[in-house]
Each structure stands twice: as C-alpha cells, then as structure tokens.
Scaffold this motif. Structure first.
Motif, short mmCIF file in Angstrom:
data_model
loop_
_atom_site.label_atom_id
_atom_site.label_comp_id
_atom_site.label_asym_id
_atom_site.label_seq_id
_atom_site.Cartn_x
_atom_site.Cartn_y
_atom_site.Cartn_z
N VAL A 134 -37.99 72.35 -8.48
CA VAL A 134 -38.55 73.70 -8.33
C VAL A 134 -38.93 74.26 -9.70
N PHE A 138 -43.24 74.28 -12.51
CA PHE A 138 -43.96 75.32 -13.24
C PHE A 138 -44.32 74.89 -14.67
N GLY A 151 -50.69 78.23 -7.87
CA GLY A 151 -49.35 77.74 -7.60
C GLY A 151 -48.35 78.89 -7.47
N TYR A 154 -48.92 80.46 -4.06
CA TYR A 154 -48.33 79.61 -3.01
C TYR A 154 -46.80 79.71 -3.03
N SER A 155 -46.22 79.76 -4.22
CA SER A 155 -44.76 79.91 -4.33
C SER A 155 -44.31 81.23 -3.72
#
Length: 168
Positions: A134, A138, A151, A154-155
């Motif tokens: 997780v 990033f 991203g 979406y997270s």
C-alpha cells in the motif's frame, strides 16, 4: 530516479513476486470462506465416536466436544441432535459434518490461523507485506504526474467504498 524511489520499486517488485503464491492462496481461501455457512464445495463426513453411556442431554454437547450442540429429540435409548445421534445404552454417537476437500481445508486453516497456531507468524508477515505494498505503491510515480494524481483519486474512491461497505 532517486535512490529511495528505486529501492522502493525494487522491493515492491520482488516482494510481489515472492508473495504471489500466498496471495493466490489468500484470495482463493477468502472466497471459499464467504460460503463457510453453506455446503458449497463440501462433502458429507460421518464419524462414529464412543463416549460414556448414559450421558444426559444437557452434558452431551460438552462430552462430544461440539461447540454448536443443538438438541432435537429423545426417543427410547437415542438422543437426536443437529447433525447426529447418540445411543445412551452403548455410548456410541454418530456425528455428521460437511468438510471441504483437503487442499481447500488447509488453505482456509491458513487464512483463519490464530495465536494458538504457529501459522499466525505467516499471517502477520503477510499483513505487514500488504501494508508495505500500500505504502510503496505511492513511490512508483512522481507526485506531479497525471498517473500519480489519478492513483490518489482511485485510492480515495477505494477508501470511500470500503467505509460505505463497513458502515452501511
């Protein structure tokens, strides 16, 4: 690319390859566990157990080591309960259970391991590795790029969906 970004990518990649097998096991066993209250993929197993004769109904569940003992009826020398019967005269009980195939049973056992089981260390390692995935995700893209910003969206969508499913 700076050193920490490259290191994070390399760790992410090889840890992902290393954990591919266990991720497949957890995925399959997680899906199977959704159906644990049904007979999906299970087959009937009947076991004959000999205990002391003349055990009273209220003590029978404990004597048979049944967590979910549920009395149904008593007729003559027989006590009938959910998934079995007991002959008071002989002390013989027949217990019916529904069991997963051997490999699926082992997989779900791994998935449900508690601190009483040595497998729990593997579960802790796997959970920490997933948290690393997780966080390291990033580090894959520069913060100013479109992919990184997408991203993040979406997270956020994943977090919101999870919260909705947890609390609704």
């Amino acid at each position: 690319m700076n050193n920490s970004k490259l290191s994070m990518r390399v760790l992410h990649r090889y840890l992902g390859f290393f954990l591919a097998g266990i991720m497949a096991v957890y995925a399959i066993s997680g899906i199977v566990l959704i159906f644990r209250d049904t007979d999906f993929l299970k087959s009937e197993h009947i076991e004959e157990v000999k205990i002391a004769p003349n055990v009273k109904n209220e003590n029978l569940g404990k004597a048979l080591d049944m967590r979910r003992y549920q009395f149904e009826k008593e007729e003559g020398d027989f006590i009938y309960f959910k998934n079995g019967d007991y002959n008071k005269k002989t002390g013989v009980a027949h217990l019916k259970s529904m069991e997963l195939p051997y490999i699926l049973d082992k997989m779900t056992h791994l998935h449900k391991a508690s601190t009483d089981d040595p497998l729990y260390w593997l579960n802790i390692f796997f959970g920490v590795a997933l948290l690393f995935f997780v966080i390291s995700a990033f580090w894959m893209y520069l913060p100013k790029t479109k992919i990184f910003k997408a991203g993040l969206l979406y997270s956020l969508a994943g977090i919101v969906l999870t919260l909705i499913l947890l609390f609704v």
